[in-house]
Design an enzyme around this catalytic site. Structure first.
Site, PDB file in Angstrom:
ATOM      1  NE  ARG A 136      40.040  24.512  41.580  1.00 15.35           N
ATOM      2  CZ  ARG A 136      38.977  24.563  40.771  1.00 15.35           C
ATOM      3  NH1 ARG A 136      38.522  23.461  40.227  1.00 15.35           N
ATOM      4  NH2 ARG A 136      38.382  25.698  40.514  1.00 15.35           N
ATOM      5  CG  ASN A 207      37.839  33.242  49.189  1.00 17.31           C
ATOM      6  OD1 ASN A 207      37.996  33.848  50.255  1.00 17.31           O
ATOM      7  ND2 ASN A 207      38.263  33.725  48.023  1.00 17.31           N
ATOM      8  NE  ARG A 208      32.986  33.158  45.209  1.00 17.44           N
ATOM      9  CZ  ARG A 208      34.307  33.031  45.007  1.00 17.44           C
ATOM     10  NH1 ARG A 208      35.152  33.118  46.034  1.00 17.44           N
ATOM     11  NH2 ARG A 208      34.777  32.851  43.791  1.00 17.44           N
ATOM     12  CG  HIS A 261      42.945  32.125  46.901  1.00 18.84           C
ATOM     13  ND1 HIS A 261      41.807  31.362  46.891  1.00 18.84           N
ATOM     14  CD2 HIS A 261      42.876  32.871  48.034  1.00 18.84           C
ATOM     15  CE1 HIS A 261      41.076  31.624  47.960  1.00 18.84           C
ATOM     16  NE2 HIS A 261      41.704  32.548  48.686  1.00 18.84           N
ATOM     17  CB  SER A 262      47.179  29.029  42.685  1.00 20.37           C
ATOM     18  OG  SER A 262      46.566  27.753  42.663  1.00 20.37           O
ATOM     19  CE1 TYR A 263      44.187  27.853  36.796  1.00 20.03           C
ATOM     20  CE2 TYR A 263      45.317  29.429  35.394  1.00 20.03           C
ATOM     21  CZ  TYR A 263      44.344  28.480  35.568  1.00 20.03           C
ATOM     22  OH  TYR A 263      43.525  28.158  34.514  1.00 20.03           O
ATOM     23  CE1 TYR A 315      36.026  34.583  40.877  1.00 21.35           C
ATOM     24  CE2 TYR A 315      37.064  33.987  38.805  1.00 21.35           C
ATOM     25  CZ  TYR A 315      36.884  33.791  40.162  1.00 21.35           C
ATOM     26  OH  TYR A 315      37.583  32.798  40.794  1.00 21.35           O
ATOM     27  CD  GLU A 337      43.580  33.896  42.615  1.00 28.69           C
ATOM     28  OE1 GLU A 337      44.081  32.756  42.501  1.00 28.69           O
ATOM     29  OE2 GLU A 337      42.400  34.093  42.945  1.00 28.69           O
TER      30      GLU A 337
HETATM   31 ZN   LIG Z   1      41.270  30.097  45.266  1.00 29.45          ZN
END
Ligand SMILES: [Zn+2]
Length: 379
Positions: A136, A207-208, A261-263, A315, A337
């Site tokens: 997204r 991304n994990r 990435h965002s946001y 986080y 981000e």
């Molecule tokens: Zn992301």
């Protein structure tokens, strides 16, 4: 999860950080010192409320989508197909400096593409820019794409010409093309790839899924529950998208990595898996120093504030891209981000009119990163 809500803490007996330890399966959008923005169901919000948190419903997801996810907003962004076409044109226009590589194929068989930019005389050091691990986050395709475009179109001008004769810049603007297409056509807020999981749910969070400290956390922001937005996958590098990046990095031995990435407008550096800072003082000073420098460069363009911080301060995450590139290869690694800053400005759905200014402000930071690594490679 049809509601967007702001969660605040009533006091020190219910610290906000504890929300990120409750296995509720919510979708975490923003984490600030004094509040958090989540996408959640009514039942999930009720549970948080019963735990003592203040829960304020901001809007429902349908309202948010109708305000921001307009046809106009989508028209300015690439699809996987239009990105491929433009990357191909760039490579064909300047075969002396640009080469399009397929670094792997997604689960649904889409090519994962990287543009190698350099005149082949230098070769090292090499720098990698990536975008769109998360479906997204469309702006995270456009910023690295515009970087690639500028580097090819202005390959003969200083300072780009000298960079391309003494090193290489690799740009992979869309690591997760299946997810991006699903976000474009089916569900605008889709995040993960399109793996069909054993329990019938879809998607692993790319991304994990990287192989440094993979899976050591089990939290809402780094989850072992397949239906969760941050599902880490059944094992490290279980996904073809992360395998493609793993194999490219193993082969090209980059001197540094930026992944967009965002946001929230943040400049994140390792670690994500622990609150402890990276132990090597020289690496730590280099990454913190570069992050602060990039913050100043970004702010200098349109006065946007991007906050530098250790990734875990946002986080905790295990198995993210930059923990792996730094942890395994020891190279300076950043997650940036991009715009906007808040959900009220659209969150993941950035108006297309902001693509250009977002690129403009990130341009000097990307250039500084290249300049630093090409003129003064570490190690
Ligand atoms: Zn992301």
């Amino acid at each position: 999860m049809n509601l967007i809500a702001r969660i605040t803490s009533p006091g020190p007996q219910s610290p906000l950080s504890e929300v990120l330890r409750v296995p509720l399966g919510v979708d975490v959008w923003e984490v600030k010192p004094d509040y958090m923005i989540l996408r959640a169901t009514e039942a999930q919000l009720e549970r948080l409320s019963r735990m003592g948190y203040q829960v304020e419903q901001l809007e429902d997801v349908a309202q948010h989508l109708s305000a921001f996810a307009t046809a106009d907003a989508a028209a300015g962004y690439h699809s996987a197909a239009s990105l491929e076409e433009e990357l191909r044109h760039l490579a064909e226009a300047r075969p002396d400096v640009a080469e399009l590589r397929e670094i792997g194929r997604s689960i649904e068989g889409r090519p994962i593409l990287a543009l190698r930019i350099g005149d082949r005389h230098g070769g090292v050091p090499k720098i990698l820019f990536m975008g769109c691990h998360h479906a997204r986050e469309w702006i995270a395709v456009e910023v690295p794409f515009l970087l690639a475009k500028e580097m090819v179109e202005r390959a003969d001008e200083p300072p780009i010409a000298s960079w391309l004769s003494s090193g290489e810049v690799w740009v992979a603007p869309m690591v997760n093309p299946d997810g991006h297409e699903h976000s474009r056509v089916e569900q605008r807020l889709w995040r993960k790839n399109r793996r069909r999981n054993q329990d019938g749910t879809f998607g692993v969070d790319p991304n994990r899924n990287y192989g440094y400290m993979w899976g050591i956390l089990n939290l809402p922001t780094s989850s072992h529950v397949p239906s969760d937005e941050t599902y880490v996958g059944p094992r490290a590098f279980s996904e073809p998208e992360t395998q493609a990046v793993r194999d490219l990095v193993a082969c090209e031995l980059f001197a540094g990595v930026i992944t967009y990435h965002s946001y929230s407008q943040l400049i994140l550096y390792p670690w994500g898996y622990t609150d402890r800072p990276v132990p090597d003082a020289r690496d730590r000073e280099l990454m913190v120093g570069l992050a602060i420098e990039m913050q100043g460069l970004i702010r200098g363009v349109h006065s946007s504030v991007y906050t530098p911080q250790q990734s875990s301060e946002l986080y905790p995450t295990a198995g993210d891209t930059t923990d792996w590139t730094y942890g395994t290869y020891g190279i300076p690694s950043f997650t940036i981000e991009l715009r906007p800053r808040t959900v009220q400005e659209g969150g993941f759905i950035l108006p297309a009119s902001q693509i250009q200014p977002t690129w403009e402000e990130n341009r000097p930071a990307a250039f500084r990163f290249i300049e630093h690594l090409i003129s003064a490679p570490i190690g």
